[in-house]
Design a protein around this motif. Structure first.
Motif, mmCIF file in Angstrom:
data_model
loop_
_atom_site.group_PDB
_atom_site.id
_atom_site.type_symbol
_atom_site.label_atom_id
_atom_site.label_comp_id
_atom_site.label_asym_id
_atom_site.label_seq_id
_atom_site.Cartn_x
_atom_site.Cartn_y
_atom_site.Cartn_z
ATOM 1 N N GLN A 156 0.900 -1.048 -0.075
ATOM 2 C CA GLN A 156 -0.014 -0.102 -0.123
ATOM 3 C C GLN A 156 0.955 1.386 -0.109
ATOM 4 O O GLN A 156 1.693 1.526 0.781
ATOM 5 C CB GLN A 156 -1.035 -0.062 1.358
ATOM 6 N N LYS A 157 0.798 1.909 -1.038
ATOM 7 C CA LYS A 157 1.427 3.230 -1.240
ATOM 8 C C LYS A 157 0.826 4.496 -0.782
ATOM 9 O O LYS A 157 -0.383 4.598 -1.139
ATOM 10 C CB LYS A 157 2.165 3.427 -2.437
ATOM 11 N N PHE A 158 1.304 5.187 0.148
ATOM 12 C CA PHE A 158 0.449 6.682 0.360
ATOM 13 C C PHE A 158 1.334 7.762 -0.030
ATOM 14 O O PHE A 158 2.702 7.987 0.391
ATOM 15 C CB PHE A 158 0.199 6.921 1.964
ATOM 16 N N ARG A 185 11.620 12.921 -9.086
ATOM 17 C CA ARG A 185 10.069 13.197 -8.350
ATOM 18 C C ARG A 185 9.069 12.375 -8.789
ATOM 19 O O ARG A 185 9.058 12.033 -9.683
ATOM 20 C CB ARG A 185 9.867 14.573 -8.779
ATOM 21 N N GLY A 186 8.283 12.247 -7.753
ATOM 22 C CA GLY A 186 7.232 11.418 -7.796
ATOM 23 C C GLY A 186 7.622 9.809 -7.718
ATOM 24 O O GLY A 186 6.666 8.576 -7.986
ATOM 25 N N GLY A 187 8.724 9.279 -7.214
ATOM 26 C CA GLY A 187 9.419 8.115 -7.532
ATOM 27 C C GLY A 187 8.910 7.216 -6.329
ATOM 28 O O GLY A 187 9.085 5.992 -6.559
ATOM 29 N N SER A 188 8.042 7.465 -5.500
ATOM 30 C CA SER A 188 7.736 6.680 -4.434
ATOM 31 C C SER A 188 6.676 5.420 -5.132
ATOM 32 O O SER A 188 6.618 4.170 -4.493
ATOM 33 C CB SER A 188 6.838 7.259 -3.371
ATOM 34 N N ASP A 189 6.276 5.714 -6.141
ATOM 35 C CA ASP A 189 5.042 5.004 -6.946
ATOM 36 C C ASP A 189 6.211 3.909 -7.204
ATOM 37 O O ASP A 189 5.721 2.762 -7.349
ATOM 38 C CB ASP A 189 4.754 5.750 -8.265
ATOM 39 N N THR A 190 7.177 4.206 -7.995
ATOM 40 C CA THR A 190 8.192 3.255 -8.465
ATOM 41 C C THR A 190 8.591 2.602 -7.429
ATOM 42 O O THR A 190 8.882 1.128 -7.494
ATOM 43 C CB THR A 190 9.357 3.861 -9.265
HETATM 44 MG MG MG Z 1 2.990 10.985 -6.922
#
Ligand code: MG
Ligand code: ASP
Length: 595
Positions: free
Chosen positions: A6-8, A150-155
């Protein structure tokens, strides 16, 4: 017991209340008998603040130190999240990227994941913990901290789901799911319940994506179902999978990239290495070229147009001017007042007349298309910047994207329950043993030598012209495959298409009739062409891929007659007699990345 990741995102952990509510979600899944790995981003706008702070101190901060700084954002979140879970009476352990063993290359601030260890996470899960992983970060071979961009948590989340062989990866965010287009731009956009990885990849690069493109590449490569849902409201969200169950819709999404610039080069002799010589220096500057449109020689050499981000126009022109001069050409009309509008849909590959529908809708709205480029599942057109919003709305309406399709599956998430039957875990694990998880993967190099080309030169540049041609083709059941149109001079366009070879004679006749009343327009056909297709994962983020392809063909003295690019494939058309040579050259060039 299955694993769920689960990613927040930042907005979902922006304050203590939100952190506690995210913790409750994880606990609920844990109570349902799942092993839970949470991946957490920095709180709210924390990463932005850290970047600002760095720039107050140093205009050009060393990237290694930037990563040291930015990774603290996620470290704060994971610690607080673990405390939240603990306060609710459950066991949790937070881990940094380094503690998990997320190995990356050393390109600070835009590192790519090479491998991920699973031992520690699995052990902690087996001991009954909720594992809380810091998103966006890893370590390189020197144990230096890196970040993924940037936005790399999705990855991070999807990559972890892949190595842990998780049942799904849930992305909790501040929107309800994946929309048919950006709802901030078109309020009538609606949620797409199921979307394919390929469609998402195209859309993400078109600026409509809610997710980091590289995370979708991981999803596709390792077959991880991604469930995008709201952290604020309990609504179903969207599922990103290989093959959506919702069928029937030809187009599943539309997007607009507003700030584009178009460059047109004229008088260039189309010799084998030309394309390479133009695009290599641009790639070396890390400028991403988007639409590349080359139709076939007209009176003034081969016009070549392409787009780059608007703010890179000046740099691009400066970079290519010397090469263009050496090649005996000139920089023609350029504009930084253009936008790209695209439609994407898996259904397009099987249906015909989709392009015609799009062109008709735009023509009826009086919108001129300055460039057209198609791939199997995408049609992109370049329009005047002032007309971009209207163009987007026009195509969104045309394909009924504002309406809920009647054949939408009732429960788009039912497939999650039986997803384990999709890929044998052995296969997944075998693929993961490769040292370079995020490396470029080429799925296929294909040759289609059953097509012909028709080229129009000196077409009037005004709304409705492309429509007239495509309406004639579809009235005669001629199946158009590739479409490439660019602006040759200020007021005329060149258009090349490919069609099945058995329709060549018919198509040429229809083409000539369609433009009979357009003074100065010429039509030529070439019966024997070969189309080469390279498809794979990571084509866009690995910018050198198209260059490698151009180089391999140039080395064999092969000339490119048409080019079209997308996220998941690059198509080129060459002379029919060179198909086999070209195929072999590409197979050799990509042998190490072919999967
Ligand atoms: Mg994002
Ligand atoms: N915190 C990082 C960022 O703001 C990573 C992420 O949120 O995905 O870009």
């Amino acid at each position: 017991m299955g694993i769920v990741v689960q990613k927040f995102g930042g907005t979902s952990v922006a304050n203590s209340q939100l952190i506690l509510s995210a913790a409750r979600k994880a606990i609920r899944a844990h109570q349902d008998g799942q092993q839970v790995v949470m991946v957490v981003s920095a709180m709210g706008k924390n990463t932005d603040h850290l970047i600002e702070l760095a720039h107050e101190i140093n205009e050009n901060p060393p990237t290694r130190e930037m990563d040291m700084l930015l990774s603290t954002g996620e470290q704060v979140s994971v610690a607080l999240m673990a405390m939240a879970v603990d306060s609710l009476g459950y066991k949790a352990v937070s881990l940094t990227g380094g503690q998990i063993g997320i190995r990356t290359d050393s390109s600070h601030t835009k590192a790519r994941i090479k491998s991920i260890s699973t031992e520690r996470v699995k052990k902690l899960l087996d001991e009954g913990n909720i594992v809380i992983a810091a998103g966006f970060q890893g370590i390189d071979e020197n144990f230096d901290i890196t970040t993924l961009g940037r936005g790399g948590s999705d990855t991070t989340a999807v990559a972890l789901a892949a190595v842990l062989d998780a049942e799904s990866c849930e992305i909790y965010t501040d929107v309800d799911g994946v929309y048919t287009t950006d709802p901030r731009i078109l309020p009538e956009a609606r949620i797409a319940r199921q979307v394919s990885y390929d469609e998402m990849l195209e859309l993400a690069s078109l600026g409509a994506g809610v997710m980091h493109s590289r995370s979708i590449e991981f999803g596709k490569k390792f077959d991880v179902p991604i469930h995008v849902r709201s952290s604020l409201a309990d609504v179903p969200g969207s599922l990103i999978v290989n093959e959506p169950e919702v069928s029937g819709a030809v187009v599943s999404g539309a997007a607009m990239t507003k700030d584009e610039a178009r460059i047109t080069l004229r008088g260039i002799n189309n010799a084998p290495a030309t394309i390479l010589r133009i695009f290599e220096p641009i790639a070396n500057r890390k400028i991403s070229v988007d639409m590349i449109v080359q139709s076939t020689p007209g009176k003034g050499g081969t016009p070549l147009s392409f787009t780059v981000p608007r703010n890179e126009l000046a740099m691009t022109l400066k970079t290519i001017r010397p090469v263009v001069e050496e090649l005996g050409g000139e920089i023609g009309e350029c504009s930084d007042q253009v936008s790209k509008v695209s439609v994407v849909g898996l259904g397009m590959a099987e249906q015909y007349g989709v392009a015609e529908r799009m062109f008709r809708a735009l023509a009826q709205a009086g919108i001129n298309m300055q460039m057209i480029s198609t791939s199997e599942i995408k049609i992109s057109v370049l329009v005047d910047r002032n007309e971009s919003l209207r163009a987007l709305r026009t195509v969104h309406d045309e394909f009924g994207l504002h309406q809920v399709p009647d054949n939408a599956v009732t429960d788009p998430f039912s497939s999650l329950a039986n997803r384990r039957s999709r890929v044998a875990p052995v296969e997944v694990i075998r693929r993961l043993q490769g040292v370079d998880m995020e490396g470029l993967t080429i799925d296929d190099v294909l040759l289609d030598d059953q097509q012909s080309r028709i080229t129009f030169t000196n077409l009037p540049c005004q709304p409705g012209i492309a429509l007239k041609i495509f309406a004639a083709f579809s009235a005669n059941q001629i199946f158009v495959d590739m479409i490439v149109q660019n602006t040759e001079e200020e007021n005329c366009a060149g258009l090349s298409i490919t069609i099945p070879r058995e329709q060549f004679v018919d198509a040429l006749r229809v083409a000539k009739e369609a433009v009979a009343d357009m003074a100065g327009t010429d039509v030529v056909g070439k019966e024997k062409i070969a189309k080469l297709v390279v498809s794979g994962i990571g084509l866009r983020s690995h910018t050198g891929m198209a260059i490698a392809m151009f180089r391999a063909l140039a080395d064999q003295g092969i000339n490119l007659e048409m080019i079209s690019t997308s996220e998941v494939r690059v198509n080129v058309v060459i002379d029919g007699s060179q198909g086999q040579t070209g195929l072999q050259a590409l197979r050799d060039a990509f042998s190490s990345t072919l999967r």
